[in-house]
Design an enzyme around this catalytic site. Sequence first.
Site, PDB file in Angstrom:
ATOM      1  N   ASP A 179     -23.710 -17.023  28.071  1.00 23.45           N
ATOM      2  CA  ASP A 179     -22.996 -17.584  29.152  1.00 23.45           C
ATOM      3  C   ASP A 179     -21.912 -16.313  29.373  1.00 23.45           C
ATOM      4  O   ASP A 179     -22.000 -15.441  28.808  1.00 23.45           O
ATOM      5  CB  ASP A 179     -22.055 -18.806  28.557  1.00 23.45           C
ATOM      6  CG  ASP A 179     -21.669 -19.583  29.885  1.00 23.45           C
ATOM      7  OD1 ASP A 179     -21.115 -18.866  30.752  1.00 23.45           O
ATOM      8  OD2 ASP A 179     -22.123 -20.611  29.858  1.00 23.45           O
ATOM      9  N   ASP A 185     -22.931 -28.181  31.931  1.00 19.59           N
ATOM     10  CA  ASP A 185     -22.870 -26.545  31.894  1.00 19.59           C
ATOM     11  C   ASP A 185     -23.437 -25.905  30.539  1.00 19.59           C
ATOM     12  O   ASP A 185     -22.605 -25.718  29.897  1.00 19.59           O
ATOM     13  CB  ASP A 185     -21.530 -26.049  32.506  1.00 19.59           C
ATOM     14  CG  ASP A 185     -21.768 -24.412  32.860  1.00 19.59           C
ATOM     15  OD1 ASP A 185     -22.702 -23.665  32.847  1.00 19.59           O
ATOM     16  OD2 ASP A 185     -20.716 -23.672  33.246  1.00 19.59           O
ATOM     17  N   ALA A 186     -24.474 -25.896  30.400  1.00 21.00           N
ATOM     18  CA  ALA A 186     -24.958 -25.538  29.030  1.00 21.00           C
ATOM     19  C   ALA A 186     -26.131 -24.376  29.065  1.00 21.00           C
ATOM     20  O   ALA A 186     -26.282 -23.628  28.049  1.00 21.00           O
ATOM     21  CB  ALA A 186     -25.993 -26.785  28.578  1.00 21.00           C
ATOM     22  N   LYS A 187     -26.257 -23.908  30.079  1.00 20.50           N
ATOM     23  CA  LYS A 187     -27.436 -22.882  30.332  1.00 20.50           C
ATOM     24  C   LYS A 187     -28.533 -22.606  29.288  1.00 20.50           C
ATOM     25  O   LYS A 187     -28.740 -21.798  28.563  1.00 20.50           O
ATOM     26  CB  LYS A 187     -26.421 -21.499  30.383  1.00 20.50           C
ATOM     27  CG  LYS A 187     -25.438 -21.539  31.458  1.00 20.50           C
ATOM     28  CD  LYS A 187     -24.658 -20.146  31.545  1.00 20.50           C
ATOM     29  CE  LYS A 187     -23.781 -20.349  32.838  1.00 20.50           C
ATOM     30  NZ  LYS A 187     -22.582 -21.145  32.654  1.00 20.50           N
ATOM     31  N   ARG A 188     -29.238 -23.798  29.086  1.00 17.52           N
ATOM     32  CA  ARG A 188     -30.307 -23.808  28.277  1.00 17.52           C
ATOM     33  C   ARG A 188     -31.459 -23.071  28.908  1.00 17.52           C
ATOM     34  O   ARG A 188     -31.343 -22.850  30.081  1.00 17.52           O
ATOM     35  CB  ARG A 188     -30.609 -25.337  28.000  1.00 17.52           C
ATOM     36  CG  ARG A 188     -29.488 -26.073  27.074  1.00 17.52           C
ATOM     37  CD  ARG A 188     -28.985 -25.454  25.849  1.00 17.52           C
ATOM     38  NE  ARG A 188     -28.126 -26.145  25.027  1.00 17.52           N
ATOM     39  CZ  ARG A 188     -26.731 -26.121  24.864  1.00 17.52           C
ATOM     40  NH1 ARG A 188     -26.422 -25.045  25.612  1.00 17.52           N
ATOM     41  NH2 ARG A 188     -26.063 -26.933  24.357  1.00 17.52           N
TER      42      ARG A 188
END
Lengths: 272, 272
Positions: free
Chosen positions: A96, B91-94
């Site tokens: 991130d 909002d984890a951006k996995r």
Amino acid sequence: MTRQELFEQIKIKQSFLCVGLDTDLNKIPSHLQKVADPIFEFNKQIIDQTADFAVAYKPNIAFYEALGPKGWESLQKTLDYIPKNIFSIADAKRGDIGNTSGLYAKAFFETMDFDSITVAPYMGIDSVSPFLSYENKWVILLALTSNEGSLDFQFSELKNGKPVYQEVLEKSSKWGNPDNMMYVVGATRGEKIGEVRKIVPEHFFLVPGVGAQGGSLEEVAKYGMNSRCGLLVNSSRGIIYAGKGTDFGTEARKEAKKLQGEMEVLLNQYCY
Amino acid sequence: MTRQELFEQIKIKQSFLCVGLDTDLNKIPSHLQKVADPIFEFNKQIIDQTADFAVAYKPNIAFYEALGPKGWESLQKTLDYIPKNIFSIADAKRGDIGNTSGLYAKAFFETMDFDSITVAPYMGIDSVSPFLSYENKWVILLALTSNEGSLDFQFSELKNGKPVYQEVLEKSSKWGNPDNMMYVVGATRGEKIGEVRKIVPEHFFLVPGVGAQGGSLEEVAKYGMNSRCGLLVNSSRGIIYAGKGTDFGTEARKEAKKLQGEMEVLLNQYCY
């Protein structure tokens, strides 16, 4: 853990085996379903049975996260149970903007005490560098994965003639060094590992995809090894689900021992 | 939540404001530090004060993950407290190989009940599609971010003359559709948002980086809006830390109201 310490473990055990703890409540033996924390109990027995042959354990974080707060407690207990001389990998694929990556680093390197974490490269330097500021901790950056979707962007050819994954390797290798960065390099294409090895000769590679995902250990060693081994080869399902009943631990031990034996031969052939 | 329902909320509130719940134990007012769950208590009061003006809430998962299992409990309570007619974003951006992405989808869409999750594109189609199999749930895919590191790979020029982020938009837009996919599009470059809008005219964009990160709301609306708004613009620190004492809730309300007022003008100028 330092690179020197990791290499010493590889020499002592004659192994570069990473056991993937992709522990699934639906797949663990029924006799364990009744205990208070089946996930941890399963992992504990897998670790007891395979620690002689493994130099790394890699919990796949999604399996724990899917269970909510209880899953994170099972993960913490598992991590605490991994012997300190065995390298621990949080397979979390985080990444991130800078201050947020800093908090992911805190989660996995402070709140928990993993040696390393897998990180995704798309957001660039500030998504990776916060993890590199911890001493004796490691970033394992996605470079070349072995899944179907790896063909979507990783192999796209850039104007300079290089595929995107090569740009990722070349740029990111300047953000850290072989003492604090490794790369995820898929095993389904043996000669590709050789190409990656030429770009980053000193870095360790974490190689998924041997066993259930179909890569050849012999090819990985032939093309990927360097003079300090430079490989951690993962097997998850092939080991942890080798047995389906009360024998799951001893069956896992057999599989781990078998892989270690093959690795010993390859280490002597290509490394020493 | 469906696209139609989201658009109706935007019309009712005359707002496309997303409030980012980047809730940091070190930054919340001291009078809250004594309660049992300071993170949830802070979020609860922020939600109470801003729900009239926000159409989305976006907890930044790293902030909760850094606190261990307790953080996940605060996150669950926060999610439960978000009104059902307000869009929720993890909002984890996995992003991982297929079966692992499936477990991340389970974590955020079943174990928790978020409307959407941010996902990283590097591993390609099978890392994204498991999230798309849930009805009325959304993938918000990283396309063009606004951080320093966005320059490392997202703008690399491909042989076909396109930057990598354009390839991500063009390929991924075929995996889903404007009813189950949005894109993260950074706000620091107004004209870039216009270029992205031409490639994906119908999709919603989640725009971080207005306020503390420096983007201009006017430019974002001018270049990024479509006939159904098509924007969720996030503000985190500018709202939730507007006040530092017992007035933090009312100060947050003032900031949210101010942004909503600006958004109302822009909606009438560029959308209806």
